[in-house]
Structures are given as C-alpha cells and as structure tokens.
Design an enzyme around this catalytic site. Structure first.
Site, PDB file in Angstrom:
ATOM      1  CB  VAL A 240      -0.973   0.034   1.208  1.00  0.00           C
ATOM      2  CG1 VAL A 240      -1.965  -1.096   1.124  1.00  0.00           C
ATOM      3  CG2 VAL A 240      -0.214   0.010   2.532  1.00  0.00           C
ATOM      4  N   GLY A 241       2.183   1.111   0.054  1.00  0.00           N
ATOM      5  CA  GLY A 241       3.063   2.274  -0.017  1.00  0.00           C
ATOM      6  C   GLY A 241       3.665   2.705   1.298  1.00  0.00           C
TER       7      GLY A 241
ATOM      8  CE  LYS B 206       9.956  -3.530   7.217  1.00  0.00           C
ATOM      9  NZ  LYS B 206       8.688  -3.036   6.668  1.00  0.00           N
TER      10      LYS B 206
ATOM     11  CD  GLU C 242       8.286   0.545   6.243  1.00  0.00           C
ATOM     12  OE1 GLU C 242       7.806  -0.137   5.314  1.00  0.00           O
ATOM     13  OE2 GLU C 242       9.374   1.131   6.158  1.00  0.00           O
ATOM     14  N   GLY C 243       6.010  -0.977  10.264  1.00  0.00           N
ATOM     15  CA  GLY C 243       5.624  -2.370  10.399  1.00  0.00           C
ATOM     16  C   GLY C 243       5.714  -3.135   9.097  1.00  0.00           C
TER      17      GLY C 243
ATOM     18  N   GLY D 123       3.345  -5.365   6.560  1.00  0.00           N
ATOM     19  CA  GLY D 123       1.952  -5.661   6.261  1.00  0.00           C
ATOM     20  C   GLY D 123       1.020  -4.781   7.073  1.00  0.00           C
TER      21      GLY D 123
ATOM     22  N   GLY E  93      -1.232   6.023   0.158  1.00  0.00           N
ATOM     23  CA  GLY E  93       0.121   5.628  -0.201  1.00  0.00           C
ATOM     24  C   GLY E  93       0.485   5.818  -1.657  1.00  0.00           C
ATOM     25  CB  SER E  94       0.064   4.638  -4.593  1.00  0.00           C
ATOM     26  OG  SER E  94       0.347   4.753  -5.968  1.00  0.00           O
TER      27      SER E  94
ATOM     28  N   PRO F   6       2.068  10.864  -4.384  1.00  0.00           N
ATOM     29  CG  PRO F   6       2.812  12.725  -5.562  1.00  0.00           C
ATOM     30  CD  PRO F   6       2.923  12.046  -4.229  1.00  0.00           C
TER      31      PRO F   6
END
Length: 238
Positions: free
Chosen positions: A13-14, A37, A110-111, A113, A171-172, A201
C-alpha cells in the site's frame, strides 16, 4: 510526537515510500529522524531492504536500523519459524525505539503488512508495540475501491486496544483518479475516525532522491511537517 508507528491496511500500500516522505519532510523542517524496521521479510542477506530505500530517498542523515531479517516474503512470525530463527518481539522493538528516541526528534517504526500481522508464535503484533510505546499510529491506505472497509477495520482494531490513530495517508495517488478514489478523499476520514493527512503521488519512489526530498513536504499535512491541504486537495478532485 517522538515515536510514530507506521502501519498499513495491508501489503503493497506504499508504507515504505510514505515512511521515506515522512522522514524527508521532518528533515526539511530541521528535525533529526530515525527509521526502525522491526522485521524485514523477503530480502536475502546483503540485499537492500526497506530501511535502505528510506535512506536512499530521504537522505543519509536519516538513521536506519533493522532488528531482524527473514528470507521468505511472509508474515514475520511465520517467516521466522520457517527459517528456524528467533522472532522479534514487542519488548525488543519498543526498547530499540525508545533508545533511538533519546537521540532523535522523530522515530518512525515501520511495520510489516497490516496492524495485526503476527510477529511471533504467541500472536504479538505491531499494535502491541504501539501500546508499549504509548505511540500514535499512522495508517497508510490505498486510494481505490475497497479501502474504506480495510481502513475502518484497522481503525476499529486500534480503538479496541486504546491506541490513537494519528491519521491516514494515501500511499499512492494516481494522476488520473477514478470516481471511487475521488469520493474516498471525503470518506476515508469518516472510516478512520481520524484526519486525512496526505497523499503521496503514484511513482514517487522513482523520483531522483533530491527531487523526492524537495517534493515530500507538499504531500503531507502540517501535522506531519508538510504543507499539504486536505480540504483543498479534496475540493480539487470533486
């Protein structure tokens, strides 16, 4: 806000590009940034992972740390078990984030999934990490059809655990959004019970790093060190 947990409504999902944008915007605002991470999956030893991608786009001034790496592209708990490796657990993650917070203005966790992807055999998740840190959670969502359901489910899971959703970032965002995407701009905050805080974007990760860093603040709201205006963006896409 010292620690911000970044999760998604699912995979692809970005999250990583949004994390890079968050780091770049914070750096542009003069803040020191670290990216953590907890578990990198699906990347072989020596290959660049998500932390490397964030630092490539946001700059080497961003501190990056990865706690565990598992070779198969699976949920961290499953990937660890299949590789015969110890999983990474919430107390270890929270300890690392707290340590980074001692020397940085912002720590982005940042997870992998979505919010409730299992980290270990006991069913621990990123939500448990956020609880230990008493940290808000930023939700990265898809733009199109189906995103309202997954956003609402994730937001409900956060509320059930007493966790605060900081907001939603798309996310996009495509150059030519369809009707569902345009309508979702108004509907996403209702589904999340939290504000829409940005839209990155489509293809932003392919920009040259300098261009990415220059543009990133324009994709994020002031709450995230940016200049993006949710009301103006929504009105422009009616």
């Amino acid at each position: 806000m010292t620690v911000l947990v970044v999760t998604g409504t699912g995979t692809e999902v970005g999250k990583t590009i949004v994390t890079a944008a968050l780091a770049a915007a914070a750096r542009a605002a003069g803040r020191s940034v670290a990216v953590l991470k907890p578990a990198q999956t699906g990347v072989a030893p020596g290959e660049p992972g998500d932390v490397a991608e964030v630092r490539r786009l946001a700059g080497d001034a961003v501190t990056g740390e990865e706690l565990a790496r598992f070779p198969e592209p699976l949920a961290p708990g499953t990937a660890a078990a299949r590789a015969g490796l110890a999983p990474v657990r919430p107390p270890e993650i929270a300890k690392a984030a707290a340590r980074l917070a001692e020397s940085h203005d912002l720590v982005l966790v940042e997870g992998a999934g979505g919010l409730l992807v299992r980290l270990d055999e006991e069913g621990a998740t990123l939500a448990d990490v956020a609880h230990l840190l008493a940290a808000p959670v930023l939700l990265v969502a898809q733009a199109g059809l189906g995103t309202l359901n997954t956003t609402a489910l994730t937001a409900e899971a956060l509320r059930a655990r007493g966790l605060r959703c900081e907001g939603v970032v798309i996310g996009s965002w495509p150059a030519a959004p369809d009707l569902a995407m345009r309508c979702n701009l108004a509907d996403l905050p209702e589904s999340a019970g939290a504000p829409l805080l940005g839209a990155v974007p489509e293809g932003a990760g392919s920009l040259p790093p300098e261009g990415f860093r220059t543009a990133a603040p324009a994709w994020l709201a002031p709450e995230l060190s940016g200049t993006w205006d949710a009301a103006g963006f929504t009105a422009a896409h009616r």
